[in-house]
Design an enzyme around this catalytic site. Structure first.
Site, PDB file in Angstrom:
ATOM      1  N   ASP A  32       0.834  -0.958   0.077  1.00 26.67           N
ATOM      2  CA  ASP A  32      -0.213  -0.022   0.258  1.00 26.67           C
ATOM      3  C   ASP A  32       0.628   1.246  -0.268  1.00 26.67           C
ATOM      4  O   ASP A  32       0.792   2.441   0.969  1.00 26.67           O
ATOM      5  CB  ASP A  32      -0.813   0.080   1.793  1.00 26.67           C
ATOM      6  CG  ASP A  32      -1.276  -1.281   1.407  1.00 26.67           C
ATOM      7  OD1 ASP A  32      -1.784  -1.583   0.673  1.00 26.67           O
ATOM      8  OD2 ASP A  32      -1.424  -1.635   2.656  1.00 26.67           O
ATOM      9  N   GLU A 239     -11.529  -0.364  -2.731  1.00 26.66           N
ATOM     10  CA  GLU A 239     -10.441   0.680  -1.903  1.00 26.66           C
ATOM     11  C   GLU A 239      -9.174   0.832  -2.303  1.00 26.66           C
ATOM     12  O   GLU A 239      -9.655   1.109  -3.697  1.00 26.66           O
ATOM     13  CB  GLU A 239     -10.270  -0.960  -0.595  1.00 26.66           C
ATOM     14  CG  GLU A 239      -9.060  -1.664  -1.589  1.00 26.66           C
ATOM     15  CD  GLU A 239      -8.376  -2.843  -0.073  1.00 26.66           C
ATOM     16  OE1 GLU A 239      -9.638  -2.861   0.526  1.00 26.66           O
ATOM     17  OE2 GLU A 239      -8.322  -3.768  -1.095  1.00 26.66           O
TER      18      GLU A 239
HETATM   19  O1  FUB Z   1      -2.964  -3.798   3.458  1.00 27.65           O
HETATM   20  C1  FUB Z   1      -4.293  -3.710   4.094  1.00 27.65           C
HETATM   21  C2  FUB Z   1      -5.043  -3.682   3.237  1.00 27.65           C
HETATM   22  O2  FUB Z   1      -5.054  -4.438   2.205  1.00 27.65           O
HETATM   23  C3  FUB Z   1      -5.632  -2.024   2.464  1.00 27.65           C
HETATM   24  O3  FUB Z   1      -5.997  -1.138   3.589  1.00 27.65           O
HETATM   25  C4  FUB Z   1      -5.742  -2.145   1.543  1.00 27.65           C
HETATM   26  O4  FUB Z   1      -5.959  -1.437   0.206  1.00 27.65           O
HETATM   27  C5  FUB Z   1      -5.511  -3.797   1.008  1.00 27.65           C
HETATM   28  O5  FUB Z   1      -4.089  -3.385   0.840  1.00 27.65           O
END
Ligand code: FUB
Length: 338
Positions: A32, A239
């Site tokens: 991320d 997301e």
């Molecule tokens: O790293 C945890 C979660 O996985 C993140 O918040 C999302 O975007 C996904 O990458």
């Protein structure tokens, strides 16, 4: 993230496939990546993936991260430094578990680190921590940002100096639990036939520590001006919000989650509406895809992650590759493997 992600955790890797770029750092697992240029130097604010031994569950409980390490480099392709622990979950008074994808901002001599973490009731909220150094150590505020919820903050500085936070993530990210900023309790995941959930935006207050006014939804529209349905899961928001500005236009990019695309939509204001334009990054190895886009010395770069080092979906590694625009402002789709 969810159970589907877990069951698909080891995506079959084609042995003939060659990655177009290598992990920025191999000593720890990172994901991320939110990249910024502060005072001419490149800083990457990633999640710090670990094997904590937590059993896999429906909501991505095995993404059980406990601290942040900030990476820095003088130039793209240069030596990458791991600056050690910048913030630890044990120093966030209200935190329960799962320190997920962060972002950072700089204003008037102070660096701000924004992060989602579940509170002691297992509900994701957004926190902020400050430091005089871009690599920390950061000191967390005593309480989460009022009115914040869900995951994946992206803090964008507009050219007029205003700061906005984009955020949200469905399934394990809990966005579907909110309607008009009201918590509905634990709900089912979004279903086919429903209008896809929308990412959120909030302007930040002058002190960078609260939301200035109501959290708003931002609209992502198809080429006919219609909102996506949950059925359009190869294009709808899941997301990993990111905002950047290119030639006066606002580019909102995000992950489609269960179809693993990173795609983008373009608008004329920070609040949108944004019109879907296409895929930035085809699916990478691993279930999640999460990125940032940043200009460094007149070139544009996509920071992203895959699972090249571990082969496991919750142990990821961040990477960078150049991003190219077409003359009409559209982005050329990247495939991470040759
Ligand atoms: O790293 C945890 C979660 O996985 C993140 O918040 C999302 O975007 C996904 O990458």
């Amino acid at each position: 993230v969810s159970m589907t992600m877990i069951t698909l955790s080891v995506v079959a890797q084609d042995s003939k496939k060659q990655p177009i770029s290598q992990p920025l750092i191999k000593e720890i697992y990172t994901a991320d990546p939110s990249a910024h240029v502060f005072n001419g130097k490149i800083y990457v604010y990633p999640s710090h993936d670990i094997e904590s031994g937590v059993a896999q569950d429906d909501e991505g409980g095995h993404f059980d991260m406990k601290d942040f390490h900030i990476l820095s480099m003088d130039k793209i392709g240069g030596k990458v430094k791991d600056n050690g622990v910048g913030l630890s979950i044990k120093d966030i008074p209200w935190a329960g578990r799962q320190l997920w994808a962060p972002d950072a901002a700089f204003k008037n001599g102070t660096y701000y680190l924004y992060f989602p973490v579940k509170d002691k009731k297992d509900i994701f909220r957004m926190g902020v921590a400050t430091s005089k150094s871009p690599v920390g150590p950061f000191k967390a505020e005593k309480e989460p940002i009022k009115g914040s919820y869900s995951i994946d903050p992206c803090v964008f500085k507009d050219t007029d100096g205003s700061f906005y936070m984009y955020f949200g993530g469905i399934w394990g990210g809990q966005l579907q639990r909110y309607d008009k900023n009201t918590y509905l309790g634990v709900t089912d995941n979004p279903k086919k036939g429903e209008v896809a959930r929308l990412p959120r935006i909030a302007k930040l207050t002058a002190d960078m520590k609260q939301f200035d006014g109501e959290v708003k939804e931002i609209k992502i529209l198809d080429e006919n001006g219609k909102l996506f349905l949950e059925d359009n899961n190869d294009k709808r928001f899941f997301e990993a919000s990111w905002m950047h500005k290119y030639k006066g236009k606002y580019y909102f990019s995000y992950s489609t989650g269960d179809t693993h695309n990173l795609c983008y939509a373009v608008g004329d204001t920070p609040y949108g509406p944004f019109t879907y334009k296409g895929v930035i990054l085809n699916p990478v190895d691993g279930w999640t895809s999460h990125h940032s886009i940043v200009e460094v010395k007149g070139k544009w770069y996509l920071f992203y992650h895959d699972i090249q080092l571990s082969g496991k979906t919750h142990l990821r590694n961040v990477k960078v590759t150049e991003l190219h625009y077409n003359p009409d402002g559209t982005i050329q789709t990247i495939t991470a493997y040759k």
